[in-house]
Write an enzyme that holds these catalytic residues in place. Structure first.
Site, PDB file in Angstrom:
ATOM      1  CB  CYS A 149      -5.514  22.750 107.374  1.00  0.00           C
ATOM      2  SG  CYS A 149      -6.121  24.319 106.711  1.00  0.00           S
ATOM      3  CB  CYS A 160      -5.621  26.490 100.954  1.00  0.00           C
ATOM      4  SG  CYS A 160      -3.910  27.052 100.848  1.00  0.00           S
ATOM      5  CB  CYS A 192      -0.988  28.979 106.981  1.00  0.00           C
ATOM      6  SG  CYS A 192      -0.036  27.704 106.100  1.00  0.00           S
ATOM      7  CD  GLN A 200      16.401  26.412 100.480  1.00  0.00           C
ATOM      8  OE1 GLN A 200      15.213  26.100 100.393  1.00  0.00           O
ATOM      9  NE2 GLN A 200      17.244  26.319  99.448  1.00  0.00           N
ATOM     10  CE1 TYR A 245      20.916  29.977  87.037  1.00  0.00           C
ATOM     11  CE2 TYR A 245      22.397  28.141  87.455  1.00  0.00           C
ATOM     12  CZ  TYR A 245      21.660  28.911  86.570  1.00  0.00           C
ATOM     13  OH  TYR A 245      21.672  28.601  85.234  1.00  0.00           O
ATOM     14  CD  GLU A 294      21.122  35.404  92.810  1.00  0.00           C
ATOM     15  OE1 GLU A 294      20.033  35.897  92.439  1.00  0.00           O
ATOM     16  OE2 GLU A 294      21.322  34.179  92.941  1.00  0.00           O
ATOM     17  CB  CYS A 338      13.533  22.957  94.232  1.00  0.00           C
ATOM     18  SG  CYS A 338      13.364  24.089  92.832  1.00  0.00           S
TER      19      CYS A 338
END
Length: 390
Positions: A84, A92, A169, A225, A254, A278, A347
């Site tokens: 890209c 970006c 993208c 996800q 969560y 949650e 994450c």
């Protein structure tokens, strides 16, 4: 005698300065470490072992500054041409590693994860960031576009509110974005775009996803996800590691719409119980609808730290916290309830490393860990850790 006037401290500011530097190891955050005149530079678009010309993009006058490589004087053998044209200095901010051969990207992430576990967690690990099916492009099935003050949709520049008017993208499936990027939208807003399990593009509307053997109808903006293989991959790891006892109690903290609760419910059976906690009331509504056939699953809407005080002690806890991780308070509150196992989906490797140490201080050791390259071309990864009583 007049007292000497204290010298005024000199504040360094290298912003816009162009430097030739030797690039050192990769660091967490999508950049590599270089040094110049006793200061640290965190250089994006570079690779370990390279010599690059870099422009300083942000300098607050401390011991370090941020920089972008603008030309490569001595390239790494792992360097490739970015597919890209926007994946460059001043472009970006979404991709950190388009200039890196895909297998080498995973090696860089593995290095970062192991370093964070060692430095912050005090644990030496041979964990390897694993490839997911589908390749490095076209995987991102959910994406948030920003809209500038002229009504043009695009993506954000790195660490900036500036909207970059890209034409497409390459991380998104082919055809998902170009027509949206050509249109004009209400200024200064955003667009939520998704391709769901039916192959349909959804623009700010409900979508359907499939994982753990069932369909999930998601409200607009509901978390899911972004990599199409990750939900099932994580569910499989949770299934293997949680081993919730038949008739036992499990927590899904969560928990979103209850992906992991579906797995835990099959393990505890009709006589057991799974509580999903949650904060998003919309996710709770979606989850209750999706798991209406599982009477052993109970959804609780609210902040985790407030809700769990009234819950029965669990045999197993699954936790998928936001990027900041569990932190000391939640690690303490979970371990005080003495579960046999905690399956932790993370994450951010730095938050995970810190929490590894916190769990150990509470008598829980890291017994298994896997990590997945769920975000190719970026520095991000998804990890799953199993903690058990020492």
């Amino acid at each position: 005698m007049t007292p000497a006037t204290p010298a005024t401290p000199v504040t360094l500011d290298w912003t816009d300065r162009v430097l030739d530097v030797e690039v050192g190891p990769v660091a967490h955050g999508g950049h590599c470490v270089a040094r110049h005149e006793g200061r640290v530079l965190f250089v994006r678009h570079s690779l370990p072992g390279e010599r690059v010309r870099a422009v300083v993009t942000d300098d607050q006058g401390g011991s370090f500054a941020l920089a972008d490589a603008i030309s490569v004087l001595e390239p790494s053998p792992d360097r490739v041409a970015a597919p890209c044209t926007w994946a460059r200095a001043g472009g970006c901010g979404g991709c950190d590693f388009q200039h890196v051969e895909p297998a080498a990207q995973r090696d860089l992430k593995t290095t970062v994860l192991r370093e964070q576990l060692s430095r912050l967690g005090g644990v030496e690990s041979d964990v390897v960031v694993e490839e997911l099916p589908g390749g490095p492009l076209g995987w991102r099935q959910r994406l948030r576009l920003a809209v500038d003050d002229a009504g043009r949709a695009g993506l954000r520049a790195h660490h900036s509110h500036e909207v970059v008017p890209v034409a497409d993208c390459l991380l998104a499936p082919s055809g998902m974005l170009p027509d949206l990027l050509e249109q004009r939208w209400p200024p200064n807003g955003h667009l939520e775009v998704a391709v769901d399990a039916t192959g349909e593009r959804r623009l700010g509307s409900a979508s359907v996803q499939h994982a753990a053997g069932r369909d999930w109808e998601l409200s607009p903006g509901a978390f899911w996800q972004v990599h199409p293989e990750l939900a099932d991959t994580l569910a499989d790891v949770v299934r293997d590691w949680a081993a919730a006892p038949r008739g036992g109690v499990a927590w899904d903290l969560y928990g979103g719409v209850g992906l992991f609760a579906a797995v835990l419910a099959a393990q505890v059976g009709p006589q057991g119980s799974v509580t999903v906690v949650e904060a998003s009331t919309q996710a709770v509504a979606d989850g209750r609808r999706a798991l209406a056939d599982l009477r052993q699953v109970d959804f609780r809407a609210g902040r985790v730290e407030r809700v769990i005080a009234g819950l029965p002690d669990p045999a197993v806890v699954v936790a998928d916290p936001p990027r900041k991780g569990l932190q000391k308070r939640m690690v303490t509150e979970i371990t005080e309830r003495a579960p046999e196992r905690v399956v932790y989906v993370a994450c951010d490797p730095a938050a995970l490393g810190r929490d590894v140490r916190l769990f150990r201080e509470r008598g829980y050791g890291l017994t298994r860990i896997r990590s997945f390259d769920a975000f190719p071309m970026t520095h991000h990864m998804e990890s799953v850790a199993l903690f058990e009583t020492l």
